[in-house]
Design an enzyme around this catalytic site. Structure first.
Site, short mmCIF file in Angstrom:
data_model
loop_
_atom_site.label_atom_id
_atom_site.label_comp_id
_atom_site.label_asym_id
_atom_site.label_seq_id
_atom_site.Cartn_x
_atom_site.Cartn_y
_atom_site.Cartn_z
N ASP A 38 -62.02 63.15 -5.77
CA ASP A 38 -62.96 61.82 -5.29
C ASP A 38 -63.76 61.85 -6.78
O ASP A 38 -64.34 61.45 -6.83
CB ASP A 38 -64.35 62.48 -4.03
N HIS B 217 -68.40 55.96 -12.99
CA HIS B 217 -69.01 54.29 -12.91
C HIS B 217 -70.14 54.29 -14.18
O HIS B 217 -70.58 55.15 -15.01
CB HIS B 217 -70.63 54.92 -12.35
N ASN C 140 -60.62 51.02 -2.81
CA ASN C 140 -61.34 49.81 -3.39
C ASN C 140 -61.60 49.21 -4.65
O ASN C 140 -62.71 49.99 -5.47
CB ASN C 140 -62.48 50.53 -2.85
N ASP D 258 -61.68 53.62 1.61
CA ASP D 258 -62.40 54.49 1.43
C ASP D 258 -63.36 53.84 0.69
O ASP D 258 -63.40 53.13 -0.29
CB ASP D 258 -61.98 56.15 0.51
#
Length: 431
Positions: free
Chosen positions: A306, A310, A92, A152
């Site tokens: 995971d 950010h 992604n 995902d």
């Protein structure tokens, strides 16, 4: 010829021995130190446990498109310090990894960084749109050799599309990794576990059934197609029950759990700290307990980070508006050591199984997750089981600081990482 001698290593809890590595391969195990170093590089492993190099099935590296949050180079650095020798880069990005060319670009950037093996994950559907299958076969036949496919961040919610994907990848032994989240049950604004606390805080609720219903559907599709299914970031006791049933039926399903879902609970949301906003959401203690039990007994096959970095301007918002995700590459081994080993739920051989051997098997990586024996590639992780580490997000090699473990003290730390005989990281720093 390059050579490395690891002395006094406890091989995954099996006793202290020396390990001699030449040209990236283990060539001798035993009492080697008495023979003299012969000019070898020597790594003192007295008091350390040596595991096969860790493998992460689930990493977000953000490149291309969001290099302000993470790059393949910075993510590889964080991975090396965290004990990893291979990481799977989720699709992604922007553009999405949904073509052979995009997958090969990820592979090349990982090789240029040179710290871990960066393995591209291909998208299941074009642009993660959920409607049309991506170039699954072309990505597999490319130089990248893509074997794991995932949308995902989004669920492949259309059952027909999911069935076709499973049928397609079966032909070459691929696996679909599903982000299990029914978008209609979760809702577009869902951001917290649905329960009394979410109601009191005024946060849109995310019920466990949104995950469990997709997992139940997908294991039936996997049984019907005879294909391989992998369930990403399991978060509920209900999902564990479905997985136990499916494995008892002989369905080819594997599953992962994140370090944060093994420890952190939904009550942390009371302060509205967006650091703790994650997808799937943090759950109550009874779910955490079920996940620990399932990891210990093998119902859940692997731990996967995971890792979701950010930039500050995406994370520092009101809770509802903040981005989902936490970083985890540098802390995952310590969390597993603290919660699973120190409690007696797993020994170090068990840690090798869930953080190296099973992930490598699921991802189809024959040179990783190998037993520590003569002839095996020298991908190693050296762990100090007695070390206590207090997490400091400011010291991270990741570009992002959304670290849920900041200020916590954990027992067990990565001492060094060895990729094909080369020490890539030691004592929290790149070498």
């Amino acid at each position: 010829m390059s050579a490395l001698l690891v002395t006094g290593a406890d091989l995954a809890g099996a006793g202290a021995q020396d390990v001699l590595v030449e040209d990236g391969v283990i060539v001798e195990i035993g009492s080697i130190g008495a023979k003299g170093s012969r000019g070898w590089d020597v790594l003192d492993a007295d008091g350390l446990v040596v595991l096969p190099g860790l493998v992460d099935l689930h990493t977000h590296l953000r490149e291309p498109g969001r290099e302000d949050a993470e790059t393949i180079a910075s993510g590889s650095a964080a991975a090396a310090v965290g004990g990893f020798t291979a990481i799977l880069a989720m699709a992604n990005t922007s553009p999405v990894t949904d073509t052979a060319e995009a997958a090969e670009r990820i592979l090349d950037l990982g090789r240029a960084a040179g710290l871990v093996d960066v393995v591209p994950v291909g998208a299941v559907t074009k642009g993660l749109g959920g409607d049309e299958l991506a170039e699954l076969g072309l990505m597999h036949r490319s130089r990248a050799g893509v074997t794991v496919f995932s949308d995902d961040g989004r669920c492949v919610h259309d059952a027909r599309v999911m069935r076709r994907a499973l049928e397609y990848v079966r032909a070459f032994g691929g696996v679909v990794s599903q982000h299990a989240q029914d978008p209609h049950l979760a809702g577009p604004q869902a951001c917290a576990h649905e329960g009394e606390l979410s109601g009191r805080l005024g946060l849109p609720g995310w019920p466990g059934i949104a995950e469990e219903s997709i997992v139940a559907r997908d294991v039936m599709l996997a049984r019907h197609t005879g294909s391989r299914l992998h369930v990403a970031h399991v978060s509920t006791a209900g999902t564990v029950e479905v997985l136990r049933w499916a494995k008892a039926q002989g369905v080819s399903v594997t599953a992962e759990v994140t370090p944060h879902h093994l420890v952190l609970t939904t009550d942390l949301l009371a302060g509205y700290d967006p650091t703790f906003k994650v997808n799937p959401p943090l759950r109550p203690q009874e779910d955490v307990d079920a996940l620990r039990e399932a990891l210990a007994d093998g119902t859940i096959d692997a731990v996967a980070t995971d890792h979701a970095p950010h930039a500050r301007h995406d994370k520092e918002h009101a809770f509802v508006d903040a981005a989902f995700g936490m970083v985890g590459l540098e802390t995952s081994l310590s969390v597993v050591s603290d919660v699973m080993v120190r409690s007696g739920r797993l020994d170090w051989a068990g840690v090798a199984r869930i953080m190296s051997q099973n992930p490598a098997r699921i991802a189809g990586l024959p040179n990783h997750g190998r037993a520590l024996e003569v002839g095996a590639p020298a991908n190693l992780t050296l762990v100090d089981p007695s070390a206590e580490v207090t997490v400091d997000r400011g010291a991270s090699l990741s570009l992002s600081r959304n670290n849920p473990w900041h200020g916590r003290t954990l027992q067990g730390a990565v001492h060094a990482t060895v990729l094909r005989g080369r020490v890539t990281a030691q004592k929290g720093a790149l070498t």
